[in-house]
Design an enzyme around this catalytic site. Structure first.
Site, short mmCIF file in Angstrom:
data_model
loop_
_atom_site.label_atom_id
_atom_site.label_comp_id
_atom_site.label_asym_id
_atom_site.label_seq_id
_atom_site.Cartn_x
_atom_site.Cartn_y
_atom_site.Cartn_z
N ARG A 246 0.85 -1.18 0.00
CA ARG A 246 0.00 0.00 0.00
C ARG A 246 0.89 1.24 0.00
O ARG A 246 1.89 1.30 0.73
CB ARG A 246 -0.89 0.04 1.25
CG ARG A 246 -2.11 -0.85 1.20
CD ARG A 246 -3.12 -0.42 0.14
NE ARG A 246 -4.30 -1.26 0.12
CZ ARG A 246 -4.44 -2.38 -0.60
NH1 ARG A 246 -3.45 -2.78 -1.39
NH2 ARG A 246 -5.55 -3.07 -0.57
N GLU A 275 -4.23 6.90 -4.76
CA GLU A 275 -4.69 6.28 -6.02
C GLU A 275 -6.09 6.75 -6.39
O GLU A 275 -6.92 6.88 -5.50
CB GLU A 275 -4.72 4.75 -5.87
CG GLU A 275 -3.34 4.17 -5.75
CD GLU A 275 -3.36 2.65 -5.53
OE1 GLU A 275 -4.37 2.01 -5.84
OE2 GLU A 275 -2.36 2.13 -5.04
N HIS A 296 -1.43 -0.42 -9.86
CA HIS A 296 -1.99 -1.39 -8.90
C HIS A 296 -2.40 -2.70 -9.59
O HIS A 296 -3.57 -3.05 -9.64
CB HIS A 296 -3.20 -0.76 -8.16
CG HIS A 296 -3.51 -1.44 -6.86
ND1 HIS A 296 -3.93 -0.76 -5.73
CD2 HIS A 296 -3.46 -2.74 -6.50
CE1 HIS A 296 -4.13 -1.62 -4.75
NE2 HIS A 296 -3.85 -2.83 -5.20
C1 8YV Z 1 -6.69 -6.02 -5.16
C2 8YV Z 1 -5.01 -5.58 -3.30
O1 8YV Z 1 -6.67 -5.92 -6.52
O2 8YV Z 1 -6.14 -7.43 -2.34
C3 8YV Z 1 -5.54 -6.39 -2.16
O3 8YV Z 1 -5.32 -5.95 -1.01
O4 8YV Z 1 -4.33 -4.67 -3.10
C4 8YV Z 1 -5.27 -5.85 -4.72
O5 8YV Z 1 -4.42 -6.85 -5.14
C5 8YV Z 1 -7.66 -5.03 -4.61
O6 8YV Z 1 -7.52 -4.80 -3.27
C6 8YV Z 1 -9.06 -5.46 -4.85
O7 8YV Z 1 -9.97 -4.80 -4.02
#
Ligand code: 8YV
Length: 334
Positions: A246, A275, A296
């Site tokens: 993140r 983002e 992402h």
């Molecule tokens: C997802 C991600 O695409 O799962 C996670 O925490 O960061 C990503 O890989 C995204 O969160 C889907 O909501």
């Protein structure tokens, strides 16, 4: 937990793979997002007033204000994704709303993308890949042109040795990197042995000694700006920073400043603090070939998105059948 006589009304905020949506249609009364536009907070609020279950993604900010206005039927937020930092989970739990996520099924894909970023930055892959399509390979091969850095024999410092951190360590070991890590808790000795991993209780000390840093921990109040300006300054000038976790875990402004000054050699970032907005300073650095920026994409494979959908369905179904869903977020995880 609940068991409704009718089918639960499940609102899904973004378009999901067809096979996932088809199965959801069979099981639930479902409201899908056919055009996939991110929902405004007004639309989210309307959905939360009506729904029994909300299926959000990382693009939905579900704060305490929204949760305070949720309707009485909303008992489950079944997040499509692993990270839940976009949801005020404590506020949800206080209102008796269960929150689940989709752990485990995006581990390998995210670790692959982390490795891809490490290689891309060290070996200038994206920079090189632009040259031929732009008709810029005019002088041909040269012994001193497009030189990157060897990764074999270098030290990788993993911040967060959970599932993804360990999957990265397995890959990195095969590439000849030595594995160093910092984690809230030391991992079991057997895992350390298998990965030849060195534990650093002090993140500061680890940062000063590694060549590549990879962020693989969740974003929580405790990890916000964990890589602060002060800590980033501890890195060697040749160091590379990679983040597929993140954006908020790194002080992005400080990172950009150090990259501009040449105090850090490069970065590979798949996630950002605001983002989809990305700091213009980072974009400029990407154009100059100093950093590799991805939108992402860490878990963006067909396979992982279907598996994530399957997890969401299992969590909803179990909950609706009156059982504890497998992927509940517990207060101790926050
Ligand atoms: C997802 C991600 O695409 O799962 C996670 O925490 O960061 C990503 O890989 C995204 O969160 C889907 O909501």
């Amino acid at each position: 937990m609940s068991s409704l006589k009718r089918k639960p009304l499940v609102v899904v905020t973004r378009r999901l793979p067809e096979v996932v949506e088809a199965r959801m249609r069979e099981l639930f009364e479902i409201r899908l997002n056919a055009d996939d536009a991110p929902m405004s907070s007004e639309a989210l609020m309307a959905a939360m007033r009506e729904a029994d279950v909300l299926v959000p993604t990382v693009t939905d900010e579900i704060d305490s204000g929204l949760l305070a206005q949720a309707g009485p039927n909303l008992r489950l937020i079944a997040n499509f994704g692993n990270g839940v930092d976009h949801i005020d989970v404590a506020a949800a739990l206080e209102r008796g709303i269960t929150v689940t996520n989709t752990p485990g099924v995006l581990t390998e894909d995210t670790a692959d993308m982390t490795m891809a970023l490490i290689l891309a930055v060290a070996r200038r892959v994206t920079e090189g890949a632009r040259i031929i399509p732009e008709d810029a390979w005019t002088t041909g091969w040269s012994p001193t042109w497009m030189l990157g850095r060897r990764i074999t024999g270098k030290r990788l410092g993993i911040v967060g040795m959970g599932r993804i951190g360990q999957a990265l360590a397995r890959r990195a070991k095969a590439f000849g990197l030595s594995i160093h890590y910092h984690n809230r808790r030391r991992v079991p000795a057997q895992i350390e042995r298998d990965l030849d991993a060195t534990y650093w209780e002090s993140l500061d000390q680890m940062l000063a000694r590694v060549d590549i840093v990879s962020v693989n921990c969740p974003h929580t109040p405790a990890t916000y700006h964990l890589l602060s300006a002060r800590r980033l300054k501890l890195l060697k000038p040749e160091a590379v920073v990679v983040n597929t976790a993140r954006g908020e875990v790194i002080d992005e402004t400080a990172l950009a400043r150090l990259l501009e000054a040449g105090d850090i050699s490069g970065a590979g970032l798949d996630v950002f603090e605001q983002e989809p907005a990305v700091s213009p300073r980072l974009v400029k650095l990407a154009r100059a070939g100093k950093v590799v920026l991805l939108p992402h994409m860490g878990s963006a494979t067909h396979e992982s998105r279907v598996d994530m959908g399957e997890k969401v369905i299992i969590n909803i179904k179990t909950f609706m059948d009156g059982h504890r869903p497998p992927d509940r977020i517990l207060p101790t995880m926050l």
